[in-house]
Design a protein around this motif. Structure first.
Motif, PDB file in Angstrom:
ATOM      1  N   LYS A 182      31.590  48.518  35.937  1.00 24.44           N
ATOM      2  CA  LYS A 182      32.578  47.873  36.668  1.00 24.44           C
ATOM      3  C   LYS A 182      32.308  47.753  38.198  1.00 24.44           C
ATOM      4  O   LYS A 182      32.164  48.784  38.676  1.00 24.44           O
ATOM      5  CB  LYS A 182      34.053  48.134  36.280  1.00 24.44           C
ATOM      6  CG  LYS A 182      35.130  47.306  36.836  1.00 24.44           C
ATOM      7  CD  LYS A 182      36.430  47.621  36.292  1.00 24.44           C
ATOM      8  CE  LYS A 182      37.675  46.964  37.028  1.00 24.44           C
ATOM      9  NZ  LYS A 182      38.924  47.260  36.418  1.00 24.44           N
ATOM     10  N   SER A 183      32.455  46.699  38.739  1.00 24.63           N
ATOM     11  CA  SER A 183      32.185  46.479  40.306  1.00 24.63           C
ATOM     12  C   SER A 183      33.352  46.234  40.924  1.00 24.63           C
ATOM     13  O   SER A 183      34.484  45.638  40.396  1.00 24.63           O
ATOM     14  CB  SER A 183      31.159  45.713  40.481  1.00 24.63           C
ATOM     15  OG  SER A 183      31.230  45.416  41.754  1.00 24.63           O
TER      16      SER A 183
ATOM     17  N   ARG B  60      25.203  40.105  37.911  1.00 23.97           N
ATOM     18  CA  ARG B  60      26.593  40.216  37.988  1.00 23.97           C
ATOM     19  C   ARG B  60      27.358  39.030  37.177  1.00 23.97           C
ATOM     20  O   ARG B  60      26.850  38.114  36.900  1.00 23.97           O
ATOM     21  CB  ARG B  60      26.856  39.741  39.769  1.00 23.97           C
ATOM     22  CG  ARG B  60      28.341  39.781  39.924  1.00 23.97           C
ATOM     23  CD  ARG B  60      28.543  38.972  41.240  1.00 23.97           C
ATOM     24  NE  ARG B  60      29.846  38.745  41.685  1.00 23.97           N
ATOM     25  CZ  ARG B  60      30.490  37.656  41.495  1.00 23.97           C
ATOM     26  NH1 ARG B  60      29.917  36.607  40.713  1.00 23.97           N
ATOM     27  NH2 ARG B  60      31.700  37.619  41.836  1.00 23.97           N
ATOM     28  N   VAL B  61      28.142  39.524  36.553  1.00 24.60           N
ATOM     29  CA  VAL B  61      29.200  38.661  35.683  1.00 24.60           C
ATOM     30  C   VAL B  61      30.630  39.059  36.047  1.00 24.60           C
ATOM     31  O   VAL B  61      31.100  39.973  36.327  1.00 24.60           O
ATOM     32  CB  VAL B  61      28.747  39.221  33.985  1.00 24.60           C
ATOM     33  CG1 VAL B  61      29.043  40.582  34.066  1.00 24.60           C
ATOM     34  CG2 VAL B  61      29.445  38.180  33.108  1.00 24.60           C
ATOM     35  N   LYS B  62      31.202  37.928  36.020  1.00 19.91           N
ATOM     36  CA  LYS B  62      32.635  37.747  36.415  1.00 19.91           C
ATOM     37  C   LYS B  62      33.543  37.113  35.407  1.00 19.91           C
ATOM     38  O   LYS B  62      33.020  36.078  34.818  1.00 19.91           O
ATOM     39  CB  LYS B  62      32.896  37.027  37.817  1.00 19.91           C
ATOM     40  CG  LYS B  62      34.265  36.897  38.147  1.00 19.91           C
ATOM     41  CD  LYS B  62      34.318  36.287  39.389  1.00 19.91           C
ATOM     42  CE  LYS B  62      35.798  36.316  39.827  1.00 19.91           C
ATOM     43  NZ  LYS B  62      36.037  35.744  41.397  1.00 19.91           N
ATOM     44  N   VAL B  63      34.539  37.678  35.030  1.00 21.64           N
ATOM     45  CA  VAL B  63      35.451  37.207  34.122  1.00 21.64           C
ATOM     46  C   VAL B  63      36.179  36.362  34.446  1.00 21.64           C
ATOM     47  O   VAL B  63      37.316  36.460  35.319  1.00 21.64           O
ATOM     48  CB  VAL B  63      36.465  38.379  33.232  1.00 21.64           C
ATOM     49  CG1 VAL B  63      37.265  37.656  32.115  1.00 21.64           C
ATOM     50  CG2 VAL B  63      35.275  39.351  32.657  1.00 21.64           C
ATOM     51  N   LEU B  64      36.118  34.957  34.094  1.00 21.88           N
ATOM     52  CA  LEU B  64      37.050  33.969  34.788  1.00 21.88           C
ATOM     53  C   LEU B  64      38.314  33.689  34.115  1.00 21.88           C
ATOM     54  O   LEU B  64      39.454  33.587  34.558  1.00 21.88           O
ATOM     55  CB  LEU B  64      36.400  32.565  34.638  1.00 21.88           C
ATOM     56  CG  LEU B  64      34.905  32.559  35.385  1.00 21.88           C
ATOM     57  CD1 LEU B  64      34.369  31.240  35.118  1.00 21.88           C
ATOM     58  CD2 LEU B  64      35.229  32.807  36.894  1.00 21.88           C
TER      59      LEU B  64
ATOM     60  N   ILE C  82      40.644  39.584  33.431  1.00 22.37           N
ATOM     61  CA  ILE C  82      40.491  38.339  34.209  1.00 22.37           C
ATOM     62  C   ILE C  82      40.358  38.821  35.512  1.00 22.37           C
ATOM     63  O   ILE C  82      41.223  39.403  36.162  1.00 22.37           O
ATOM     64  CB  ILE C  82      41.621  37.343  33.933  1.00 22.37           C
ATOM     65  CG1 ILE C  82      41.531  36.813  32.580  1.00 22.37           C
ATOM     66  CG2 ILE C  82      41.439  35.988  35.116  1.00 22.37           C
ATOM     67  CD1 ILE C  82      42.792  36.034  32.333  1.00 22.37           C
ATOM     68  N   GLY C  83      39.056  38.233  36.429  1.00 23.83           N
ATOM     69  CA  GLY C  83      38.923  38.372  37.747  1.00 23.83           C
ATOM     70  C   GLY C  83      38.020  39.645  37.749  1.00 23.83           C
ATOM     71  O   GLY C  83      37.567  40.016  39.143  1.00 23.83           O
TER      72      GLY C  83
END
Length: 76
Positions: free
Chosen positions: A73-74, A37-41, A8-9
């Motif tokens: 991973k960014s 870009r993809v972000k895990v909420l 998460i995050g």
């Protein structure tokens, strides 16, 4: 690293999609494209489902779908 390995995050940059048709077309139409870009909420405790943000859209993915997306991973 695969999208289902992020926490998460975490933010990742999509490197490659390994899914076969028709899932691959579905993911591409939702904005899961190389370099995006993809972000895990959030995700369930067992990481069965993932809520992610991609291309300014919130998308829910099953673990087996998230596993088909390779990311870098960014530190964003």
């Amino acid at each position: 690293m695969r999208l289902n390995e992020l926490n998460i995050g975490d933010v990742g940059i999509i490197k490659k999609i390994y899914a076969k048709e028709p899932l691959k077309s579905k993911l591409l139409s939702m904005g899961f494209t190389k370099g995006e870009r993809v972000k895990v909420l959030k995700h369930t405790l067992a990481k069965n489902t993932f809520d992610v943000e991609v291309a300014n859209t919130n998308v829910a993915l099953r673990e087996e779908e998230a596993r088909e997306i390779e990311v870098i991973k960014s530190e964003e």
